[in-house]
Write a protein that holds these residues in place. Structure first.
Motif, PDB file in Angstrom:
ATOM      1  N   GLU A 286       0.832  -1.201   0.000  1.00  0.00           N
ATOM      2  CA  GLU A 286       0.000   0.000   0.000  1.00  0.00           C
ATOM      3  C   GLU A 286       0.862   1.245   0.000  1.00  0.00           C
ATOM      4  O   GLU A 286       1.952   1.258   0.570  1.00  0.00           O
ATOM      5  CB  GLU A 286      -0.865   0.034   1.264  1.00  0.00           C
ATOM      6  CG  GLU A 286      -2.270  -0.474   1.097  1.00  0.00           C
ATOM      7  CD  GLU A 286      -3.225   0.616   0.633  1.00  0.00           C
ATOM      8  OE1 GLU A 286      -2.839   1.787   0.576  1.00  0.00           O
ATOM      9  OE2 GLU A 286      -4.388   0.273   0.328  1.00  0.00           O
ATOM     10  N   TYR A 287       0.339   2.308  -0.616  1.00  0.00           N
ATOM     11  CA  TYR A 287       1.015   3.598  -0.606  1.00  0.00           C
ATOM     12  C   TYR A 287       0.227   4.637   0.191  1.00  0.00           C
ATOM     13  O   TYR A 287       0.672   5.774   0.337  1.00  0.00           O
ATOM     14  CB  TYR A 287       1.254   4.064  -2.043  1.00  0.00           C
ATOM     15  CG  TYR A 287       2.220   3.159  -2.767  1.00  0.00           C
ATOM     16  CD1 TYR A 287       3.584   3.416  -2.749  1.00  0.00           C
ATOM     17  CD2 TYR A 287       1.777   2.013  -3.414  1.00  0.00           C
ATOM     18  CE1 TYR A 287       4.489   2.567  -3.379  1.00  0.00           C
ATOM     19  CE2 TYR A 287       2.669   1.153  -4.045  1.00  0.00           C
ATOM     20  CZ  TYR A 287       4.016   1.437  -4.023  1.00  0.00           C
ATOM     21  OH  TYR A 287       4.910   0.583  -4.637  1.00  0.00           O
ATOM     22  N   GLY A 288      -0.943   4.251   0.701  1.00  0.00           N
ATOM     23  CA  GLY A 288      -1.735   5.118   1.547  1.00  0.00           C
ATOM     24  C   GLY A 288      -1.369   4.944   3.010  1.00  0.00           C
ATOM     25  O   GLY A 288      -0.549   4.095   3.377  1.00  0.00           O
ATOM     26  N   LYS A 289      -2.013   5.742   3.874  1.00  0.00           N
ATOM     27  CA  LYS A 289      -1.685   5.715   5.295  1.00  0.00           C
ATOM     28  C   LYS A 289      -2.605   4.808   6.107  1.00  0.00           C
ATOM     29  O   LYS A 289      -2.299   4.514   7.267  1.00  0.00           O
ATOM     30  CB  LYS A 289      -1.744   7.133   5.886  1.00  0.00           C
ATOM     31  CG  LYS A 289      -0.591   8.019   5.474  1.00  0.00           C
ATOM     32  CD  LYS A 289      -0.314   9.138   6.464  1.00  0.00           C
ATOM     33  CE  LYS A 289       0.283   8.629   7.759  1.00  0.00           C
ATOM     34  NZ  LYS A 289       0.892   9.702   8.573  1.00  0.00           N
ATOM     35  N   ASP A 290      -3.722   4.372   5.526  1.00  0.00           N
ATOM     36  CA  ASP A 290      -4.746   3.758   6.370  1.00  0.00           C
ATOM     37  C   ASP A 290      -5.114   2.345   5.930  1.00  0.00           C
ATOM     38  O   ASP A 290      -6.274   2.033   5.637  1.00  0.00           O
ATOM     39  CB  ASP A 290      -5.985   4.658   6.404  1.00  0.00           C
ATOM     40  CG  ASP A 290      -5.687   6.000   7.045  1.00  0.00           C
ATOM     41  OD1 ASP A 290      -5.027   6.014   8.098  1.00  0.00           O
ATOM     42  OD2 ASP A 290      -6.081   7.035   6.492  1.00  0.00           O
ATOM     43  N   PHE A 291      -4.113   1.475   5.890  1.00  0.00           N
ATOM     44  CA  PHE A 291      -4.328   0.062   5.603  1.00  0.00           C
ATOM     45  C   PHE A 291      -3.330  -0.711   6.439  1.00  0.00           C
ATOM     46  O   PHE A 291      -2.125  -0.662   6.189  1.00  0.00           O
ATOM     47  CB  PHE A 291      -4.140  -0.220   4.112  1.00  0.00           C
ATOM     48  CG  PHE A 291      -4.471  -1.627   3.709  1.00  0.00           C
ATOM     49  CD1 PHE A 291      -5.786  -2.035   3.553  1.00  0.00           C
ATOM     50  CD2 PHE A 291      -3.458  -2.548   3.477  1.00  0.00           C
ATOM     51  CE1 PHE A 291      -6.089  -3.329   3.176  1.00  0.00           C
ATOM     52  CE2 PHE A 291      -3.749  -3.855   3.099  1.00  0.00           C
ATOM     53  CZ  PHE A 291      -5.077  -4.239   2.949  1.00  0.00           C
ATOM     54  N   ARG A 307      -6.342 -14.706  -3.211  1.00  0.00           N
ATOM     55  CA  ARG A 307      -6.748 -14.692  -1.812  1.00  0.00           C
ATOM     56  C   ARG A 307      -7.654 -13.494  -1.572  1.00  0.00           C
ATOM     57  O   ARG A 307      -7.534 -12.460  -2.236  1.00  0.00           O
ATOM     58  CB  ARG A 307      -5.526 -14.616  -0.876  1.00  0.00           C
ATOM     59  CG  ARG A 307      -4.509 -15.725  -1.063  1.00  0.00           C
ATOM     60  CD  ARG A 307      -5.063 -17.110  -0.806  1.00  0.00           C
ATOM     61  NE  ARG A 307      -5.441 -17.326   0.561  1.00  0.00           N
ATOM     62  CZ  ARG A 307      -4.796 -18.121   1.426  1.00  0.00           C
ATOM     63  NH1 ARG A 307      -3.708 -18.761   1.037  1.00  0.00           N
ATOM     64  NH2 ARG A 307      -5.226 -18.303   2.652  1.00  0.00           N
ATOM     65  N   LYS A 308      -8.521 -13.631  -0.606  1.00  0.00           N
ATOM     66  CA  LYS A 308      -9.364 -12.516  -0.169  1.00  0.00           C
ATOM     67  C   LYS A 308      -8.781 -11.983   1.136  1.00  0.00           C
ATOM     68  O   LYS A 308      -8.366 -12.741   2.015  1.00  0.00           O
ATOM     69  CB  LYS A 308     -10.803 -12.978   0.052  1.00  0.00           C
ATOM     70  CG  LYS A 308     -11.496 -13.538  -1.183  1.00  0.00           C
ATOM     71  CD  LYS A 308     -11.829 -12.437  -2.166  1.00  0.00           C
ATOM     72  CE  LYS A 308     -12.825 -12.892  -3.220  1.00  0.00           C
ATOM     73  NZ  LYS A 308     -12.353 -14.025  -4.022  1.00  0.00           N
ATOM     74  N   TRP A 309      -8.777 -10.656   1.278  1.00  0.00           N
ATOM     75  CA  TRP A 309      -8.306 -10.081   2.524  1.00  0.00           C
ATOM     76  C   TRP A 309      -8.858  -8.681   2.705  1.00  0.00           C
ATOM     77  O   TRP A 309      -9.485  -8.105   1.798  1.00  0.00           O
ATOM     78  CB  TRP A 309      -6.792 -10.121   2.613  1.00  0.00           C
ATOM     79  CG  TRP A 309      -5.990  -9.101   1.827  1.00  0.00           C
ATOM     80  CD1 TRP A 309      -6.405  -8.310   0.800  1.00  0.00           C
ATOM     81  CD2 TRP A 309      -4.608  -8.785   2.043  1.00  0.00           C
ATOM     82  NE1 TRP A 309      -5.374  -7.535   0.335  1.00  0.00           N
ATOM     83  CE2 TRP A 309      -4.268  -7.800   1.085  1.00  0.00           C
ATOM     84  CE3 TRP A 309      -3.645  -9.225   2.927  1.00  0.00           C
ATOM     85  CZ2 TRP A 309      -2.983  -7.254   1.009  1.00  0.00           C
ATOM     86  CZ3 TRP A 309      -2.373  -8.690   2.844  1.00  0.00           C
ATOM     87  CH2 TRP A 309      -2.046  -7.729   1.903  1.00  0.00           C
ATOM     88  N   LEU A 310      -8.630  -8.132   3.873  1.00  0.00           N
ATOM     89  CA  LEU A 310      -8.899  -6.724   4.163  1.00  0.00           C
ATOM     90  C   LEU A 310      -7.986  -6.303   5.300  1.00  0.00           C
ATOM     91  O   LEU A 310      -7.329  -7.125   5.933  1.00  0.00           O
ATOM     92  CB  LEU A 310     -10.373  -6.467   4.499  1.00  0.00           C
ATOM     93  CG  LEU A 310     -11.113  -7.305   5.539  1.00  0.00           C
ATOM     94  CD1 LEU A 310     -10.589  -7.109   6.946  1.00  0.00           C
ATOM     95  CD2 LEU A 310     -12.608  -6.966   5.516  1.00  0.00           C
ATOM     96  N   GLY A 311      -7.927  -5.002   5.539  1.00  0.00           N
ATOM     97  CA  GLY A 311      -7.098  -4.479   6.616  1.00  0.00           C
ATOM     98  C   GLY A 311      -7.891  -3.492   7.454  1.00  0.00           C
ATOM     99  O   GLY A 311      -8.963  -3.021   7.068  1.00  0.00           O
ATOM    100  N   MET A 331     -13.000  -1.321   8.678  1.00  0.00           N
ATOM    101  CA  MET A 331     -12.111  -2.105   7.829  1.00  0.00           C
ATOM    102  C   MET A 331     -12.075  -1.502   6.431  1.00  0.00           C
ATOM    103  O   MET A 331     -12.987  -0.783   6.027  1.00  0.00           O
ATOM    104  CB  MET A 331     -12.584  -3.558   7.757  1.00  0.00           C
ATOM    105  CG  MET A 331     -12.589  -4.280   9.085  1.00  0.00           C
ATOM    106  SD  MET A 331     -10.962  -4.318   9.881  1.00  0.00           S
ATOM    107  CE  MET A 331     -11.381  -5.103  11.447  1.00  0.00           C
ATOM    108  N   SER A 332     -11.034  -1.825   5.690  1.00  0.00           N
ATOM    109  CA  SER A 332     -10.968  -1.444   4.284  1.00  0.00           C
ATOM    110  C   SER A 332     -12.036  -2.203   3.513  1.00  0.00           C
ATOM    111  O   SER A 332     -12.651  -3.149   4.027  1.00  0.00           O
ATOM    112  CB  SER A 332      -9.591  -1.779   3.709  1.00  0.00           C
ATOM    113  OG  SER A 332      -9.449  -3.189   3.584  1.00  0.00           O
ATOM    114  N   VAL A 333     -12.236  -1.827   2.267  1.00  0.00           N
ATOM    115  CA  VAL A 333     -13.094  -2.631   1.416  1.00  0.00           C
ATOM    116  C   VAL A 333     -12.416  -3.991   1.214  1.00  0.00           C
ATOM    117  O   VAL A 333     -11.193  -4.067   1.087  1.00  0.00           O
ATOM    118  CB  VAL A 333     -13.346  -1.918   0.067  1.00  0.00           C
ATOM    119  CG1 VAL A 333     -12.091  -1.873  -0.778  1.00  0.00           C
ATOM    120  CG2 VAL A 333     -14.472  -2.571  -0.697  1.00  0.00           C
ATOM    121  N   PRO A 334     -13.163  -5.094   1.252  1.00  0.00           N
ATOM    122  CA  PRO A 334     -12.538  -6.402   1.007  1.00  0.00           C
ATOM    123  C   PRO A 334     -11.925  -6.445  -0.395  1.00  0.00           C
ATOM    124  O   PRO A 334     -12.472  -5.879  -1.345  1.00  0.00           O
ATOM    125  CB  PRO A 334     -13.714  -7.381   1.118  1.00  0.00           C
ATOM    126  CG  PRO A 334     -14.731  -6.659   1.934  1.00  0.00           C
ATOM    127  CD  PRO A 334     -14.591  -5.214   1.566  1.00  0.00           C
TER     128      PRO A 334
END
Length: 515
Positions: A286-291, A307-311, A331-334
């Protein structure tokens, strides 16, 4: 998980009580929605939330456990909240799964479906669900690994009466991620020695007795702390690569919390980086701050291909300072995570799960549309009091003279914007100071990605959902996830360009709002 236990331990010891976590009744998010609640992102019914935990897929249900404070809006009384979904978008809240008891908090971990009942916990026709978590004892200050089991598809859990199953008498030993390794018919645990910047690998035949096999690290970014590791395999065509993800409490590429990953080989005992697989010595997802604290779901279909994931969509630099809407955090979008290869090197790419499309309220797609017409489309299509929408558009660098900017403004000033800068050949995201909403010097941010070539077309997909913006470009190679806060009734969404680019015509643009 916790994190930064040293900073909060003294304060927490004064407020921890012996009472157990309250159990909230099962309820759909749609039944408890408020104007501020996101549509596409998971939020708890109330109170504080951080890391996703214990994620597995079984009999058509995605299980999401998460770090949860049942009593308040800030970190504390860590327990496992629980929700299930059939499509990763609409979630059913379930009672608290694992509760803090006797000043022992339930930190991050994982859960597995023990199909062969290797643990012996199964008592019926259904395989037991076994949760593996870090127990933090506030009295001793130690973190150890414990287990709990369920015989009703994860609806209720019982803690193992011989916990902990691994105890090194350490203060920073946490976040076990467990999976079944079919080649050796054993369970593998990946767990972090956070202050030592190491990941340990354990094996077990029964989820109770664990043997240390090897260690990895320090490597990559070693400032700050290592947390929430995850080891999994992905295939690209006929090639197979092992991925080791390590979450960073601080010093990520955008500042503060983030996730680095390593590509290499795993032989059932040890993970080794393979330098020939990747172009860059350091890889960030990621290049953003919120993941942050992202881990994959276990047991999903075709999980060697994707794979499926989220943060957790937040950052420890200001997590307890973001607005409180009756809940704090989301949470982030899946996302779907895949392995990709370019110029002989591998990298990870991520895209929003396709199930999002089932929640579209209305949509419009246009070809060969100019900037002014596109802005008129935004103005007539997006209602600021229900700001849940996405847009997709194609950027052709050869047709841009200076820059193209996607801008969200509040009260006339920019709140957050995303720019393709032709001269610098960069993607740039800028998030401005958010007035009184987030009182933190670390909140304003400028994020940059230098592109390889300037003459290659690429699609930009942006998802805005109440107070977050997620940007996916280059087929998911570059992703920017950021919170933003501004009065919704003052929001304006538009494209901006230099004078030379005012007549720019988009090859295509799509605009979608959500239920």
């Amino acid at each position: 998980m916790k994190k930064h236990i040293r900073m909060w331990a003294a304060a927490m010891l004064t407020v921890l009580t012996s009472c157990t976590a309250q159990q909230s009744s099962s309820k759909l998010i749609s039944e408890i929605s408020t104007p501020a609640r996101p549509v596409l992102h998971f939020t708890p019914e109330k109170n504080w939330i951080n890391d996703p935990n214990g994620m597995f897929f079984y009999q058509g249900e995605y299980h999401l456990f998460y770090q949860y404070n049942p009593y308040g809006e800030k970190w504390g009384h860590m327990s496992w909240g629980h929700a299930v979904s059939k499509d990763l978008i609409s979630w059913e809240h379930l009672p608290v799964a694992l509760e803090e008891e006797d000043k022992v908090m339930i930190f991050s971990g994982s859960a597995v479906v023990d199909y062969q009942n290797t643990s012996g916990f199964g008592t019926g026709n259904e395989p037991p669900i076994v949760a593996i978590y870090t127990a933090y004892d506030a009295k001793s200050g130690f973190q150890s690994q414990s287990i709990a089991y369920s015989n009703d598809k994860g609806r209720t859990f019982k803690k193992y009466n011989q916990n902990p199953v691994i105890d090194l008498k350490k203060a920073d030993f946490r976040d076990p991620k467990v999976f079944w390794y079919q080649a050796d018919k054993k369970w593998i645990m990946t767990v972090s020695l956070s202050q030592e910047k190491k990941v340990q690998f354990y094996s077990s035949k029964d989820l109770k007795k664990w043997d240390l096999m090897s260690e990895f690290g320090p490597a990559g970014v070693t400032a700050g702390i290592w947390e929430c590791p995850d080891l999994f395999q992905l295939d690209y065509n006929n090639e197979s690569v092992w991925v080791l993800g390590v979450n960073l409490g601080t010093h990520s590429i955008a500042g503060g919390s983030g996730l680095q990953y390593f590509l290499g080989d795993f032989d059932g005992k040890a993970f080794k980086v393979n330098p020939s697989l990747t172009k860059e010595p350091l890889n960030f997802i990621e290049y953003g701050k919120d993941f942050y604290a992202a881990v994959v779901w276990e047991g999903t279909p075709d999980q060697t291909k994707e794979r499926k994931w989220l943060g957790w969509m937040n950052n420890w630099e200001y997590a307890d300072k973001v607005p409180y809407y009756g809940w704090r955090g989301s949470m982030s979008v899946p996302r779907t995570l895949r392995l990709q290869k370019q110029d002989g090197y591998f990298y990870l790419k991520q895209e929003p799960v396709k199930e999002i499309d089932n929640y579209k309220k209305k949509s419009v797609e246009k070809n060969a549309i100019g900037i002014q017409d596109a802005n008129a489309l935004f103005s007539g299509f997006i209602k600021s009091d229900s700001l849940s929408f996405s847009t997709s558009f194609v950027i052709s660098p050869s047709e841009i003279h200076d820059f193209l900017k996607f801008n969200i403004k509040g009260k006339g000033s920019s709140v957050i914007n995303f720019t393709y800068d032709k001269a610098a050949n960069e993607l740039v995201l800028v998030r401005a100071k958010s007035s009184k909403n987030v009182d933190s010097k670390q909140y304003p941010t400028i994020q940059r990605v230098k592109l390889d070539k300037s003459d290659r077309e690429f699609e930009v997909r942006i998802i805005v959902d109440k107070y977050s913006m997620e940007v996916f470009t280059h087929d998911g190679k570059y992703v920017f996830t950021n919170l933003f806060f501004a009065p919704s009734n003052d929001i304006n969404v538009s494209f901006e360009a230099s004078k030379k680019d005012q007549k720019l015509v988009f090859k295509s643009i799509g605009l979608y709002t959500y239920l």
